[in-house]
Scaffold this active site. Structure first.
Site, PDB file in Angstrom:
ATOM      1  N   LYS A  81     102.764  47.562  70.142  1.00 45.20           N
ATOM      2  CA  LYS A  81     102.439  46.907  68.886  1.00 45.20           C
ATOM      3  C   LYS A  81     103.251  47.543  67.768  1.00 45.20           C
ATOM      4  O   LYS A  81     103.713  48.675  67.964  1.00 45.20           O
ATOM      5  CB  LYS A  81     100.942  46.991  68.596  1.00 45.20           C
ATOM      6  N   HIS A  83      96.372  49.931  71.998  1.00 43.72           N
ATOM      7  CA  HIS A  83      95.776  51.064  72.726  1.00 43.72           C
ATOM      8  C   HIS A  83      94.263  51.167  72.523  1.00 43.72           C
ATOM      9  O   HIS A  83      93.579  51.841  73.288  1.00 43.72           O
ATOM     10  CB  HIS A  83      96.497  52.383  72.403  1.00 43.72           C
ATOM     11  N   LYS A 123      90.588  52.351  75.156  1.00 43.94           N
ATOM     12  CA  LYS A 123      89.582  53.369  74.812  1.00 43.94           C
ATOM     13  C   LYS A 123      88.258  53.049  75.484  1.00 43.94           C
ATOM     14  O   LYS A 123      87.752  51.934  75.354  1.00 43.94           O
ATOM     15  CB  LYS A 123      89.388  53.425  73.283  1.00 43.94           C
ATOM     16  N   GLU A 170      90.467  57.123  58.354  1.00 47.62           N
ATOM     17  CA  GLU A 170      91.272  58.296  58.730  1.00 47.62           C
ATOM     18  C   GLU A 170      91.372  59.205  57.518  1.00 47.62           C
ATOM     19  O   GLU A 170      91.617  58.713  56.403  1.00 47.62           O
ATOM     20  CB  GLU A 170      92.667  57.860  59.179  1.00 47.62           C
ATOM     21  N   ASP A 190      99.295  47.253  60.576  1.00 50.19           N
ATOM     22  CA  ASP A 190      99.248  48.437  61.439  1.00 50.19           C
ATOM     23  C   ASP A 190      97.980  48.484  62.285  1.00 50.19           C
ATOM     24  O   ASP A 190      98.037  48.754  63.479  1.00 50.19           O
ATOM     25  CB  ASP A 190      99.355  49.692  60.555  1.00 50.19           C
ATOM     26  N   HIS A 208      93.889  46.533  66.239  1.00 47.31           N
ATOM     27  CA  HIS A 208      92.761  47.362  66.689  1.00 47.31           C
ATOM     28  C   HIS A 208      91.417  46.842  66.160  1.00 47.31           C
ATOM     29  O   HIS A 208      90.442  46.727  66.890  1.00 47.31           O
ATOM     30  CB  HIS A 208      92.918  48.810  66.216  1.00 47.31           C
ATOM     31  N   LYS A 212      93.763  55.126  55.093  1.00 49.32           N
ATOM     32  CA  LYS A 212      94.253  56.494  55.259  1.00 49.32           C
ATOM     33  C   LYS A 212      93.715  57.305  54.087  1.00 49.32           C
ATOM     34  O   LYS A 212      93.449  56.763  53.005  1.00 49.32           O
ATOM     35  CB  LYS A 212      95.781  56.534  55.217  1.00 49.32           C
TER      36      LYS A 212
HETATM   37  C1  BG6 Z   1      98.120  53.284  65.502  1.00 49.75           C
HETATM   38  C2  BG6 Z   1      98.541  53.182  64.064  1.00 49.75           C
HETATM   39  O1  BG6 Z   1      98.295  52.054  66.167  1.00 49.75           O
HETATM   40  O2  BG6 Z   1      96.744  53.629  65.562  1.00 49.75           O
HETATM   41  C3  BG6 Z   1      98.243  54.457  63.301  1.00 49.75           C
HETATM   42  O3  BG6 Z   1      99.940  52.914  64.010  1.00 49.75           O
HETATM   43  C4  BG6 Z   1      96.810  54.849  63.475  1.00 49.75           C
HETATM   44  O4  BG6 Z   1      98.549  54.328  61.930  1.00 49.75           O
HETATM   45  C5  BG6 Z   1      96.462  54.876  64.950  1.00 49.75           C
HETATM   46  O5  BG6 Z   1      96.613  56.132  62.900  1.00 49.75           O
HETATM   47  C6  BG6 Z   1      94.989  55.150  65.183  1.00 49.75           C
HETATM   48  O6  BG6 Z   1      94.794  55.356  66.539  1.00 49.75           O
HETATM   49  P1  BG6 Z   1      93.704  56.372  67.050  1.00 49.75           P
HETATM   50  O7  BG6 Z   1      93.690  56.203  68.514  1.00 49.75           O
HETATM   51  O8  BG6 Z   1      94.164  57.729  66.613  1.00 49.75           O
HETATM   52  O9  BG6 Z   1      92.443  55.989  66.358  1.00 49.75           O
END
Ligand code: BG6
Length: 465
Positions: free
Chosen positions: A142, A172, A176, A210, A229, A234, A320
């Site tokens: 992605k 991803h 999880k 985050e 992003d 997600h 963020k």
């Molecule tokens: C990624 C984004 O796909 O996912 C990042 O590009 C983000 O910006 C991250 O921080 C978050 O993934 P995880 O698994 O750390 O929650």
């Protein structure tokens, strides 16, 4: 671990071998696949960095060391012995001729494009011209495309060289455990289904917070922003897991079909239902353009146009430099139709909470009576399950699945299209971006967005709701 009876891939080629993703995710995942699942195929890194194999091996060692592996163990030595490297420009046919040579007798190779999407089409066509794509699987990272139109174009390009069943689009979050657990909890128990709809649910909130900034990814991030992003992918995947209908029958695609139907029913976002924010100090990040209006925070109100969810407000937000690093979803239930005990209780009555990370929790919130002579109560949570975190990292799960042709945990062309359709109207500067101070919960406008359907439920570190 038995993944499937499909023919397993017999070579793994990953483009972008010297990049950030390879360092943070791919080497550690490959190491675990060798250690835990006996991955024994050649592993060929490709990049344009002027490196040799020894430099790639050093990079692999640093990566595995930093991410918790033991580089002195047999599994790591085994990984190094499987590693090969091809260096050069992706436009150069000689690079792909060399790759073909390194692939040896591989009959079902897997190519993993851990590279910026602008390079997908050139690599895909070079793979085809050199014969490397024959009977191959393709994994793409992605973001898949930059908007709905470019994602469609990309799909058409990839479709020329690979069949849809051999294309694995990574999100991803699908790898999880806690995201899979949302589906499992809903569909392995019958008790939740009767109240999982508009009759009982007052609102849904999903927060992916985050507490760190853009770090060293300024250039990538400034061309992307929070909506592209994480919101388009997600967060919508979490939403789909929470709200989709149960799959029917045993067909292989049953789960993804249901997910696709749900996402197709989500109304395209109206700019009036979106708040964008940017943390103070973002402009100082190397790689960020002067005066950039890219969002590092986004909050949106979504609506699902189906019988189950019509009229239920759904709020999703991500950012963020927020106060915590926590991902969580809360399904809040309606108040009883009348206040039997005359209490003044704000907002909902009861909820179900899924914490996705860092700890993994499923909790049921209810009101219970406070001991004493008055019929008044308190909000408490029954913790159904709590675990420290996931054990199999998502990239291990997903790469292993792709090697075995198992596609359930990957997004499909129609799913990606549905996700882009939802956010397409609000990409870029369609709405103003508001500054927020690092360590706060984002711009004030986000409170107005939830209005009387709120307030936002700010996740607190383990133990709190
Ligand atoms: C990624 C984004 O796909 O996912 C990042 O590009 C983000 O910006 C991250 O921080 C978050 O993934 P995880 O698994 O750390 O929650």
């Amino acid at each position: 671990m038995i993944r499937s009876t499909n023919e397993a891939s017999d070579a793994l080629i990953f483009f972008g071998a010297t990049g950030d993703l390879a360092y943070k995710q791919i080497f550690p995942a490959l190491y675990r696949l060798v250690r835990d699942e006996g991955l024994a195929t050649p592993i060929i890194g490709v990049a344009k960095r002027g490196w040799n194999l020894d430099q790639l091996k050093d990079r692999a060692a640093d990566s595995v060391k930093e991410h918790g592996g033991d580089i002195n163990c047999d599994a790591f030595k085994q990984l190094l012995s499987q590693l090969r490297y091809v260096d050069g420009d992706y436009n150069d046919p000689k690079v792909f001729a060399e790759l073909r040579k390194q692939m040896g007798h591989a009959k079902r190779p897997l190519h993993y494009l851990a590279i910026p999407p602008v390079l997908f089409s050139v690599v895909a066509s070079q793979l085809a011209k050199s014969g490397c794509s024959k009977n191959a699987r393709l994994v793409v990272e992605k973001p898949f495309g930059h908007d709905r139109k470019s994602a469609g174009e990309l799909s058409r390009i990839l479709d020329q060289y690979f069949s849809e069943s051999d294309i694995f689009r990574i999100d991803h979050y699908l790898g999880k455990e806690p995201v899979q657990n949302i589906l499992y909890t809903r569909f392995a128990n019958s008790m939740f289904e009767p109240f999982w709809n508009r009759n009982f649910v007052r609102s849904i909130q999903i927060t992916m917070a985050e507490n760190f900034g853009v770090q060293d990814r300024g250039k990538f991030y400034d061309a992307t922003g929070a909506i592209r992003d994480v919101m388009q992918n997600h967060m919508l995947q979490i939403l789909a897991s929470l709200t989709m209908d149960p799959p029917t029958g045993q067909e292989y695609e049953a789960m993804r079909d249901r997910k696709a139907s749900l996402l197709k029913a989500v109304r395209a976002l109206d700019p009036g239902h979106l708040i964008r924010g940017q943390y103070e100090g973002y402009h100082e990040v190397p790689g960020v353009r002067a005066g950039s209006t890219v969002e590092t925070y986004a909050a949106a109100k979504l609506e699902i146009d189906n019988w189950r969810w019509a009229g239920v407000p759904i709020f999703i937000r991500t950012g963020k430099k927020l106060p915590v690093s926590i991902a969580e979803a809360i399904v809040e239930f309606k108040r009883p139709p009348r206040e039997t005990f005359g209490e003044i209780v704000t907002s909902g009555s009861g909820h179900m909470r899924f914490r996705i990370q860092p700890d993994v929790t499923i909790a049921l919130g209810t009101r219970v009576k406070i001991p004493g002579d008055l019929m008044i109560g308190d909000d408490v949570e029954l913790i159904l399950s709590r675990q420290p975190g996931q054990d199999m990292p998502p990239y291990q799960r997903l790469l292993g699945d792709a090697m075995h042709g198992v596609s359930e945990l990957f997004t499909r062309e129609d799913i990606v299209d549905a996700e882009w359709r939802i956010v397409n109207n609000v990409l870029g500067d369609t709405t103003p971006v508001c500054k927020y101070a690092p360590g706060t919960w984002g711009p004030k406008g986000a409170e107005q967005l939830v209005g009387s359907d709120g307030p936002w439920r700010n996740p607190a570190p383990a133990g709190g709701a």
